[in-house]
Design an enzyme around this catalytic site. Structure first.
Site, PDB file in Angstrom:
ATOM      1  CE  LYS A  22      -1.800   1.563   4.076  1.00 33.82           C
ATOM      2  NZ  LYS A  22      -1.515   2.994   4.357  1.00 33.82           N
ATOM      3  CG  ASN A  23       2.169   2.690   3.542  1.00 33.53           C
ATOM      4  OD1 ASN A  23       1.031   3.046   3.228  1.00 33.53           O
ATOM      5  ND2 ASN A  23       2.507   2.397   4.783  1.00 33.53           N
ATOM      6  NE  ARG A  92      -0.109  12.089   6.423  1.00 33.96           N
ATOM      7  CZ  ARG A  92       0.126  13.225   7.045  1.00 33.96           C
ATOM      8  NH1 ARG A  92      -0.856  13.939   7.532  1.00 33.96           N
ATOM      9  NH2 ARG A  92       1.341  13.648   7.183  1.00 33.96           N
ATOM     10  CB  CYS A 116      -4.916   5.654  10.240  1.00 35.67           C
ATOM     11  SG  CYS A 116      -5.463   4.196   9.359  1.00 35.67           S
ATOM     12  NE  ARG A 121      -0.615   9.976   9.753  1.00 42.34           N
ATOM     13  CZ  ARG A 121      -0.925   9.009   8.894  1.00 42.34           C
ATOM     14  NH1 ARG A 121      -2.147   8.559   8.813  1.00 42.34           N
ATOM     15  NH2 ARG A 121       0.000   8.503   8.104  1.00 42.34           N
ATOM     16  CG  ASP A 297       2.785   1.490   9.401  1.00 45.12           C
ATOM     17  OD1 ASP A 297       2.450   2.342  10.254  1.00 45.12           O
ATOM     18  OD2 ASP A 297       3.105   1.788   8.228  1.00 45.12           O
ATOM     19  NE  ARG A 387      -8.020   4.025   4.928  1.00 40.91           N
ATOM     20  CZ  ARG A 387      -7.716   5.206   5.416  1.00 40.91           C
ATOM     21  NH1 ARG A 387      -8.327   5.619   6.478  1.00 40.91           N
ATOM     22  NH2 ARG A 387      -6.840   5.959   4.853  1.00 40.91           N
TER      23      ARG A 387
HETATM   24  C1  EPZ Z   1       3.727   6.884   6.285  1.00 40.02           C
HETATM   25  O1  EPZ Z   1       2.989   7.950   6.839  1.00 40.02           O
HETATM   26  C2  EPZ Z   1       2.764   5.721   6.177  1.00 40.02           C
HETATM   27  N1  EPZ Z   1       1.623   6.105   5.344  1.00 40.02           N
HETATM   28  C3  EPZ Z   1       2.296   5.318   7.568  1.00 40.02           C
HETATM   29  O2  EPZ Z   1       1.552   4.119   7.418  1.00 40.02           O
HETATM   30  C4  EPZ Z   1       3.496   5.008   8.469  1.00 40.02           C
HETATM   31  O3  EPZ Z   1       3.053   4.805   9.788  1.00 40.02           O
HETATM   32  C5  EPZ Z   1       4.486   6.170   8.446  1.00 40.02           C
HETATM   33  O4  EPZ Z   1       4.843   6.519   7.092  1.00 40.02           O
HETATM   34  C6  EPZ Z   1       5.776   5.859   9.191  1.00 40.02           C
HETATM   35  O5  EPZ Z   1       6.402   4.736   8.623  1.00 40.02           O
HETATM   36  C7  EPZ Z   1       1.731   6.100   4.028  1.00 40.02           C
HETATM   37  O6  EPZ Z   1       2.764   5.785   3.469  1.00 40.02           O
HETATM   38  C8  EPZ Z   1       0.518   6.455   3.246  1.00 40.02           C
HETATM   39  P1  EPZ Z   1       5.865  10.151   8.339  1.00 40.02           P
HETATM   40  P2  EPZ Z   1       3.567   9.420   6.822  1.00 40.02           P
HETATM   41  O7  EPZ Z   1       5.810  11.440   7.637  1.00 40.02           O
HETATM   42  O8  EPZ Z   1       4.387   9.600   5.615  1.00 40.02           O
HETATM   43  C9  EPZ Z   1       6.347  13.436  11.791  1.00 40.02           C
HETATM   44  C10 EPZ Z   1      -0.193   2.593   7.843  1.00 40.02           C
HETATM   45  O9  EPZ Z   1      -0.749   2.075   8.835  1.00 40.02           O
HETATM   46  N2  EPZ Z   1       6.092  14.451  10.752  1.00 40.02           N
HETATM   47  O10 EPZ Z   1       7.012   9.239   8.083  1.00 40.02           O
HETATM   48  O11 EPZ Z   1       2.433  10.320   7.080  1.00 40.02           O
HETATM   49  C11 EPZ Z   1       5.085  12.687  12.155  1.00 40.02           C
HETATM   50  O12 EPZ Z   1       4.303  13.391  13.073  1.00 40.02           O
HETATM   51  C12 EPZ Z   1       0.218   4.033   7.880  1.00 40.02           C
HETATM   52  O13 EPZ Z   1      -0.010   1.999   6.778  1.00 40.02           O
HETATM   53  C13 EPZ Z   1       6.194  15.783  11.071  1.00 40.02           C
HETATM   54  O14 EPZ Z   1       6.500  16.148  12.209  1.00 40.02           O
HETATM   55  O15 EPZ Z   1       4.505   9.373   8.111  1.00 40.02           O
HETATM   56  C14 EPZ Z   1       5.653  11.378  12.691  1.00 40.02           C
HETATM   57  O16 EPZ Z   1       5.971  11.548  14.034  1.00 40.02           O
HETATM   58  C15 EPZ Z   1      -0.275   4.829   8.970  1.00 40.02           C
HETATM   59  N3  EPZ Z   1       5.937  16.707  10.084  1.00 40.02           N
HETATM   60  C16 EPZ Z   1       6.943  11.183  11.896  1.00 40.02           C
HETATM   61  O17 EPZ Z   1       7.242  12.460  11.316  1.00 40.02           O
HETATM   62  C17 EPZ Z   1       5.618  16.328   8.827  1.00 40.02           C
HETATM   63  O18 EPZ Z   1       5.433  17.211   7.967  1.00 40.02           O
HETATM   64  C18 EPZ Z   1       6.869  10.157  10.782  1.00 40.02           C
HETATM   65  O19 EPZ Z   1       5.789  10.464   9.902  1.00 40.02           O
HETATM   66  C19 EPZ Z   1       5.540  14.967   8.504  1.00 40.02           C
HETATM   67  C20 EPZ Z   1       5.782  14.033   9.493  1.00 40.02           C
END
Ligand code: EPZ
Length: 404
Positions: A22-23, A92, A116, A121, A297, A387
Site C-alpha cells: 500500500k505505502n 493521507r 488513519c 499528522r 505499522d 483500506r
Molecule cells: C507513512 O505515513 C505511512 N503512510 C504510515 O503508514 C506510516 O506509519 C508512516 O509513514 C511511518 O512509517 C503512508 O505511506 C501512506 P511520516 P507518513 O511522515 O508519511 C512526523 C499505515 O498504517 N512528521 O514518516 O504520514 C510525524 O508526526 C500508515 O499503513 C512531522 O513532524 O509518516 C511522525 O511523528 C499509517 N511533520 C513522523 O514524522 C511532517 O510534515 C513520521 O511520519 C511529517 C511528518
C-alpha cells in the site's frame, strides 16, 4: 458499516503471498501525475486507498486502465483543478498531491488530507521541502513558476515528506540534495519508478541527490507489502499454528524478525519463504523507529501476541500516541498500562468480544485478537481494515480461519 464474525481459537497453517505494498503503491500513483506519459504499475493491490488514489488522479484527467493487478496510467492530458475535498479527505496519501501538482502544474491548493487518525499528522516538513525548492506559500495556496534544486535538510525522518521532496526534485531545475531522508523499502520503490521515468537519483549514506529532468511514462513493479507479511506471520505463534509468507530478503522486516526470535519464536527462511511458529518464552519488547528499525505499522498487531503469552512492552518512537487501538483490544480482555514512552501489555486471557476497528492497523490487531479468542467475535467498521489489506478474509480462510 460492514462487519465480520470470527470464530476463533483455531490454529492457522499455510502459506500467504502478500499483495503489493500500500505505502509504495499510493505515492507511485501520485508520482505518475507528475510524469507526462503512460506508466504501467504491476502488482497494484486492490484496496480501498488505492481506488481512492486512482479516483483522485483521474479527477485531474488521468486515464486509467485496470487489468487485474496491472494498471496503466495515462497522464499525458491532465490539467490542474482544485482538489475535491470529498476524495482527498479519505486518504493521507493525498498529501502527495503537493509534490505532484507543484511539479506538474506549478500550483496547488492545500486540501484536507485524511487517513488513519491515530494521532496528529502534520505537513510542515512537506511544506518546508516545497518552499526550499522555490514554492510560494500564501495561506492554502501554493505556487511555483519553476521548481529549482536546493539542499533540503530534514530534522526528523518522514516517509511522506521524503517522497514529496523526491517527486518535486525529480522535475526541478538543477540538483537537490535531501539530507535526513527516509529509506523505507517503499521509498526505494518510488525512487525506482522516478529513475525509470528519467530522474537521476543517487542514494549515498548522507543524502539522496536528485538531478531533475523531464519525466516520461515508466514501468514499475510494486514491492510486496511488508506490513501485510508481518501481520500474517504473527498468526503462526499467535494461534499455535505455523504461517509462511513469500517475502524477499530486502523487504525491511529484519528487526521485526529479530524481536520475534529474541523472544523464543521460531523464524526460518528458505529462499523467499519465511515461516514463524512456536511460543515466546519471555516478554516481547518492541521499540519502533524508522527503517531499518521495528516498523510502527506492525506494533499494534504485536499486542495480542504479547497478551496471549508473557506480556511485553511497546515503546513508540514514530507516532508517540499510537495506542488508542488498545481501547478496542480491551474488549477482548487485553490489559495494558501506560509506561514512559509507551505501553506495557500484560499477560491476559483473550476472550471473544464485539468491537469496532479503530483504524487500519488497530483493526488488524482486533482481527488477530478475535482469531485467538475462543467463541464468536464480531468486528465492525471493517472498511478501515480493507483500506490496507487486499483479500484479507480470503487469505485468512485459506489458513483455516472461520470467518463469516
Ligand atoms: C507513512 O505515513 C505511512 N503512510 C504510515 O503508514 C506510516 O506509519 C508512516 O509513514 C511511518 O512509517 C503512508 O505511506 C501512506 P511520516 P507518513 O511522515 O508519511 C512526523 C499505515 O498504517 N512528521 O514518516 O504520514 C510525524 O508526526 C500508515 O499503513 C512531522 O513532524 O509518516 C511522525 O511523528 C499509517 N511533520 C513522523 O514524522 C511532517 O510534515 C513520521 O511520519 C511529517 C511528518
Amino acid at each position: 458499516m460492514s462487519e465480520i464474525t470470527i470464530f476463533g481459537a483455531r490454529p492457522l497453517f499455510g502459506n500467504i503471498t502478500p499483495s503489493g505494498s500500500k505505502n509504495a503503491a499510493l505515492p507511485i500513483i501520485f508520482a505518475a501525475l507528475a510524469v507526462s506519459g503512460v506508466s504501467v504499475l504491476y502488482d497494484l493491490p486492490d484496496i480501498t486507498d488505492v481506488r481512492v488514489a486512482l479516483d483522485i488522479i483521474s479527477d485531474f484527467g488521468a486515464k486509467i486502465e485496470r487489468d487485474g493487478r496491472r494498471v496503466t496510467l495515462d497522464t499525458r492530458n491532465v490539467a490542474y483543478k482544485k482538489p475535491d475535498k470529498k476524495l482527498t479527505s479519505r486518504i493521507r496519501a493525498s498529501s502527495y498531491l503537493i509534490g505532484a501538482c507543484l511539479s506538474r502544474f506549478g500550483e496547488f491548493d492545500l486540501s484536507e488530507v485524511g487517513g488513519c487518525n491515530f494521532c496528529n499528522r502534520p505537513l510542515d516538513m512537506h511544506l518546508y521541502a516545497a518552499e526550499k525548492l522555490g514554492t510560494k506559500i500564501e495561506g492554502e495556496r501554493l505556487s511555483a513558476s519553476r521548481l529549482s534544486g536546493a539542499d533540503i535538510k530534514f530534522n526528523k525522518i518522514s516517509v511522506g515528506a521524503t517522497i514529496n521532496a523526491l517527486i518535486m526534485a525529480s522535475r526541478a531545475k538543477g540538483v537537490t540534495r535531501i539530507f535526513g531522508a527516509a529509506r523505507e523499502p517503499h521509498v526505494k520503490n518510488v525512487i525506482r519508478y522516478l529513475r525509470a521515468a528519467g530522474a537521476e537519483i543517487c542514494d549515498s549514506a548522507d543524502a539522496l541527490t536528485v538531478k531533475g529532468s523531464i519525466l516520461s511514462g515508466a514501468e514499475v513493479k510494486i514491492i510486496p507489502d511488508m506490513i501485510e507479511a508481518g501481520t500474517f506471520l504473527l498468526l503462526g505463534p499467535l494461534t499455535g499454528g505455523m504461517v509462511s509468507v513469500d517475502i524477499p530478503k530486502d523487504a525491511g522486516l529484519e528487526s521485526f524478525f529479530e524481536v520475534l526470535s529474541d523472544s523464543g519464536i521460531s523464524i526460518s527462511r528458505n529462499e523467499n519463504i519465511v515461516s514463524a511458529w512456536g511460543e515466546p518464552f519471555k516478554k516481547i519488547r518492541v521499540s519502533t523507529s524508522p527503517h531499518p528499525g521495528f516498523p510502527t505499522d506492525l506494533q499494534p498487531q504485536t499486542a495480542p501476541l504479547m497478551a496471549r503469552y508473557h506480556g511485553g512492552e511497546i515503546i513508540e518512537n514514530v507516532w508517540q500516541d499510537r495506542f488508542s487501538y488498545l481501547n478496542s483490544l480491551s474488549a477482548f480482555g487485553i490489559k495494558s498500562d501506560k509506561i514512559v514512552g509507551g505501553r506495557r501489555i500484560n499477560p491476559s486471557r483473550i476472550g471473544a468480544a464485539e468491537c469496532e476497528a479503530p483504524d487500519l492497523r488497530g483493526g488488524a490487531a482486533a482481527v488477530l485478537s478475535a482469531l485467538v479468542a475462543e467463541g464468536k467475535s464480531k468486528i465492525k467498521n471493517t472498511e478501515l481494515i480493507m483500506r490496507g489489506y487486499a483479500d484479507i478474509w480470503a487469505k485468512l480462510r485459506s489458513l483455516g480461519a472461520r470467518i463469516e
